[in-house]
Enzyme design. Structure first.
Site, PDB file in Angstrom:
ATOM      1  N   ASN A  22       0.875  -1.177   0.000  1.00  0.00           N
ATOM      2  CA  ASN A  22       0.000   0.000   0.000  1.00  0.00           C
ATOM      3  C   ASN A  22       0.911   1.226   0.000  1.00  0.00           C
ATOM      4  OD1 ASN A  22      -1.804   2.051   0.481  1.00  0.00           O
ATOM      5  ND2 ASN A  22      -2.202   1.476   2.621  1.00  0.00           N
ATOM      6  N   LYS A  58       0.153   4.257  -0.284  1.00  0.00           N
ATOM      7  CA  LYS A  58      -0.494   5.449   0.288  1.00  0.00           C
ATOM      8  C   LYS A  58      -0.269   6.651  -0.648  1.00  0.00           C
ATOM      9  CE  LYS A  58       0.236   3.381   4.758  1.00  0.00           C
ATOM     10  NZ  LYS A  58       0.214   3.507   6.191  1.00  0.00           N
ATOM     11  N   HIS A 100      -9.380   1.019   4.553  1.00  0.00           N
ATOM     12  CA  HIS A 100      -8.124   1.178   5.307  1.00  0.00           C
ATOM     13  C   HIS A 100      -8.369   2.081   6.517  1.00  0.00           C
ATOM     14  CE1 HIS A 100      -4.029   2.401   6.294  1.00  0.00           C
ATOM     15  NE2 HIS A 100      -3.651   1.291   5.699  1.00  0.00           N
ATOM     16  N   GLU A 131      -6.766   4.447   7.725  1.00  0.00           N
ATOM     17  CA  GLU A 131      -6.561   5.889   7.494  1.00  0.00           C
ATOM     18  C   GLU A 131      -7.794   6.501   6.847  1.00  0.00           C
ATOM     19  OE1 GLU A 131      -2.829   5.559   5.432  1.00  0.00           O
ATOM     20  OE2 GLU A 131      -1.881   4.927   7.298  1.00  0.00           O
ATOM     21  N   GLU A 178      -5.411  -5.191  10.258  1.00  0.00           N
ATOM     22  CA  GLU A 178      -4.403  -4.171  10.531  1.00  0.00           C
ATOM     23  C   GLU A 178      -4.714  -3.475  11.850  1.00  0.00           C
ATOM     24  OE1 GLU A 178      -2.320  -2.930   6.655  1.00  0.00           O
ATOM     25  OE2 GLU A 178      -4.001  -1.599   6.968  1.00  0.00           O
ATOM     26  N   GLY A 209       2.396   1.966  10.712  1.00  0.00           N
ATOM     27  CA  GLY A 209       3.342   3.081  10.586  1.00  0.00           C
ATOM     28  C   GLY A 209       3.998   3.486  11.897  1.00  0.00           C
ATOM     29  N   SER A 217       3.441  -2.477  10.268  1.00  0.00           N
ATOM     30  CA  SER A 217       4.887  -2.553  10.454  1.00  0.00           C
ATOM     31  C   SER A 217       5.461  -3.931  10.122  1.00  0.00           C
ATOM     32  CB  SER A 217       5.278  -2.121  11.870  1.00  0.00           C
ATOM     33  OG  SER A 217       4.853  -0.785  12.108  1.00  0.00           O
TER      34      SER A 217
HETATM   35  C1  PEP Z   1      -0.659   0.016   5.972  1.00  0.00           C
HETATM   36  O1  PEP Z   1      -0.854   1.207   5.952  1.00  0.00           O
HETATM   37  O2  PEP Z   1      -1.465  -0.728   5.360  1.00  0.00           O
HETATM   38  C2  PEP Z   1       0.482  -0.491   6.727  1.00  0.00           C
HETATM   39  C3  PEP Z   1       0.472  -1.719   7.138  1.00  0.00           C
HETATM   40  O3  PEP Z   1       1.520   0.385   6.964  1.00  0.00           O
HETATM   41  P1  PEP Z   1       2.960   0.044   7.632  1.00  0.00           P
HETATM   42  O4  PEP Z   1       3.433  -1.243   7.026  1.00  0.00           O
HETATM   43  O5  PEP Z   1       3.831   1.203   7.277  1.00  0.00           O
HETATM   44  O6  PEP Z   1       2.722  -0.098   9.106  1.00  0.00           O
END
Ligand code: PEP
Length: 258
Positions: free
Chosen positions: A10, A12, A96, A98, A168, A174, A214
């Site tokens: 992703n 973003k 997602h 966000e 997630e 992040g 992460s």
């Molecule tokens: C994401 O935004 O889907 C995500 C998992 O981000 P990160 O791997 O940076 O934590």
């Protein structure tokens, strides 16, 4: 039958068209010949065209990060499922955290998007996850149950089998804080149990559940070695071809050790 690993990046709001093309050109030789995992990259809308072109003929599939539920009309700033299909997009991330946090996404709008995406022939990656506060107050399962029930309302068993669920935990996205493999597995087993209750055990066993938050090259193997973790949705570590390719290889190793 074993579920095929799926690793999706992703991006973003990162990577211009030129940068996205360069990333895919660098990634292609690093993952050439990989058949044990579905590899997906999800760039921003304006980067999709360049990435689709660069990925042609390779094993890299392309996804979008959102889709609107209406076919066309007065929805300034939105993109329809048919538009994505016409552009050559195969997957779409929906719900997602966000989008839930900053753009008012709800389980109801997630559900509308999922239905529109499926109707247009897109493959859906539907995100669910709890906040830190929800986890600390023992609400994780209830929150995930509600997100699954709402997001999948009215979706047939046959369609549900083709959906990828991305678990997630919001506190791990992040932040550098990964859920431990045991915590992620326990939660994802709970997600699969809910899917079995919504559909059947057989259907639930066929649905792929990714972990996201992460995930990196050095923890992918341990995470994907867990029974109910079928891959990853990757943010930061998907922005460099080398780290993403290494993560994919390690995720496959994890799956092979099951
Ligand atoms: C994401 O935004 O889907 C995500 C998992 O981000 P990160 O791997 O940076 O934590």
């Amino acid at each position: 039958m074993a579920r095929k690993v799926i690793i999706a990046g992703n991006w973003k709001m990162n990577k211009t068209a030129a940068e996205g093309k360069a990333l895919v050109e660098e990634l292609k030789p690093l993952v050439a010949g990989v058949t044990a995992a579905d590899i997906v990259v999800c760039p921003p809308f304006t980067t999709l065209g360049a990435v689709i072109e660069a990925a042609k003929g390779s094993n890299i599939k392309v996804g979008a990060q959102n889709v609107h539920w209406e076919k066309s009309g007065a929805f300034t700033g939105e993109i329809s499922a048919d538009m994505l299909v016409e552009a050559g997009v195969e997957y779409v991330i929906i719900g997602h955290s966000e989008r839930r946090q900053y753009f008012g996404e709800t389980d109801e709008t997630v559900n509308k998007r999922v239905k529109a995406a499926i109707a247009a022939g897109l493959k859906v990656i539907m995100c669910v996850g709890e906040t830190l506060e929800e986890r600390e107050s023992n609400k994780t399962q209830a929150v995930l149950d509600a997100q699954l029930e709402g997001g999948l309302a009215g979706i047939s068993a046959a369609d549900a089998e083709g959906i990828v669920i991305a678990y997630e935990p919001v506190w791990a996205i992040g932040t550098g804080k990964t859920a431990t493999p045991d915590v992620a597995e326990e939660t994802q087993a709970g997600i699969r149990a809910k899917l079995a209750a919504l559909y059947s055990k057989e259907v639930a066993e066929n649905i792929r559940i990714q972990y996201g938050g992460s995930m990196k090259a050095d923890n992918a193997e341990a995470l994907v070695s867990k029974k109910d973790i079928d891959g990853g949705l990757i943010g930061g570590a998907a922005l460099k071809a080398g780290s993403f390719a290494e993560l994919i290889a390690n995720g496959i190793k994890g799956a092979q050790s099951k």
